[in-house]
Write an enzyme that holds these catalytic residues in place. Structure first.
Site, PDB file in Angstrom:
ATOM      1  N   GLU A   1      35.030  57.295   0.833  1.00 50.19           N
ATOM      2  CA  GLU A   1      35.367  57.404   2.268  1.00 50.19           C
ATOM      3  C   GLU A   1      35.968  58.776   2.557  1.00 50.19           C
ATOM      4  OE1 GLU A   1      36.198  52.673   3.224  1.00 50.19           O
ATOM      5  OE2 GLU A   1      37.886  53.943   2.722  1.00 50.19           O
TER       6      GLU A   1
ATOM      7  N   ASP B   1      34.787  54.813  10.647  1.00 45.82           N
ATOM      8  CA  ASP B   1      35.332  53.953   9.591  1.00 45.82           C
ATOM      9  C   ASP B   1      36.517  53.146  10.117  1.00 45.82           C
ATOM     10  OD1 ASP B   1      35.695  52.768   7.123  1.00 45.82           O
ATOM     11  OD2 ASP B   1      36.188  54.615   6.057  1.00 45.82           O
TER      12      ASP B   1
ATOM     13  N   THR C   1      35.000  45.713   9.671  1.00 46.97           N
ATOM     14  CA  THR C   1      34.848  46.311  11.007  1.00 46.97           C
ATOM     15  C   THR C   1      33.632  47.236  11.020  1.00 46.97           C
ATOM     16  OG1 THR C   1      37.270  46.288  11.068  1.00 46.97           O
ATOM     17  CG2 THR C   1      36.133  47.380  12.896  1.00 46.97           C
TER      18      THR C   1
END
Ligand code: 5RP
Length: 230
Positions: A110, A88, A38
């Site tokens: 992340e 994210d 994504t």
């Protein structure tokens, strides 16, 4: 009469939310960039406004390569004091913005980049929205010598941890560590769960993002992008 249009594929929904995330990028800023299929759509969209941003802080070698291939400068996380926004994906997101992440093995970086940002914008297709976290096997990055004892601790919580493999070998993360995927958990208190697992010796990062939850989720649905705020 016009024929009814075909429902959007998961890939098209990812493109939709990747493009929608551009509205959260402010001119002149450095953008925090996550990892995954994504986010790849977001990176592609970001390339269209690359002259308007100062660059990106990346959460993985894979995202860094994609950003640089598109001519977007990648800055060291140590060179920025804060980020306006971190964009994210997620493997699961619940009604409070708590997430499971790490399906792409990038959870540690992340979480580090997310912690720099004022706002976490999650981009996801509708299949990621859940009532309770845990149906997706929970990724946990671990120091290899602690894998067996961490596996036993998860068994004590009713979870079954499996070492993630790649090409017949334990997968090695960007940080040189291993990933356990924990099946069978039902995470009813994500904040407490994240705090507890984080302090087990040998755990580098647990893939529950509760302390670093999303403030916004752009959810790709058959009706278009739904904006959820937390
Ligand atoms: C990578 C991640 C990803 O955000 C998560 O796995 C979702 O990926 P995708 O957008 O490919 O479904 O946490 O570590």
């Amino acid at each position: 009469m016009t024929a009814p249009s075909a429902p959007m594929t998961q890939d098209e929904l990812k493109t939709l939310v990747g493009q929608a995330a551009l509205q959260y990028v402010r001119p002149g800023e450095v953008v925090g960039v996550g990892t995954g299929s994504t986010v790849n759509k977001f990176i592609d969209a970001l390339a269209s406004i690359k002259d308007q941003i100062a660059g990106a802080v990346s959460s993985s070698e894979a995202s860094t390569q994609r950003l640089q291939a598109l001519g977007i400068p990648v800055l060291d996380a140590n060179s920025v004091a804060s980020l306006g926004v971190y964009i994210d994906g997620a493997d699961e997101i619940d009604g409070q913005g708590y997430m499971i992440k790490g399906g792409g093995a990038a959870l540690t970086r992340e979480k580090i980049v997310a912690a720099l940002a004022t706002q976490f914008v999650c981009i996801a297709d509708a299949s990621k929205l859940v009532q309770t976290l845990g149906a997706f096997p929970l990724p946990v990055e671990v120091i290899p010598m602690a894998a067996a004892q961490i596996t036993r601790r998860f068994a004590g919580l009713g979870g079954h941890a499996q070492l993630r493999m790649k090409d017949g070998q334990p997968l090695v993360t960007d940080n040189g560590q291993h990933i356990l995927d924990v099946h069978g958990l039902k995470i009813t208190d994500p904040l407490a769960f994240e705090s507890e697992v984080n302090q087990w010796p040998g755990v580098v990062t647990v893939g529950v993002f509760a302390h670093q939850k999303a403030q916004v989720c752009l959810l790709g649905t058959a009706e278009g992008v739904r904006t959820l705020t937390y």
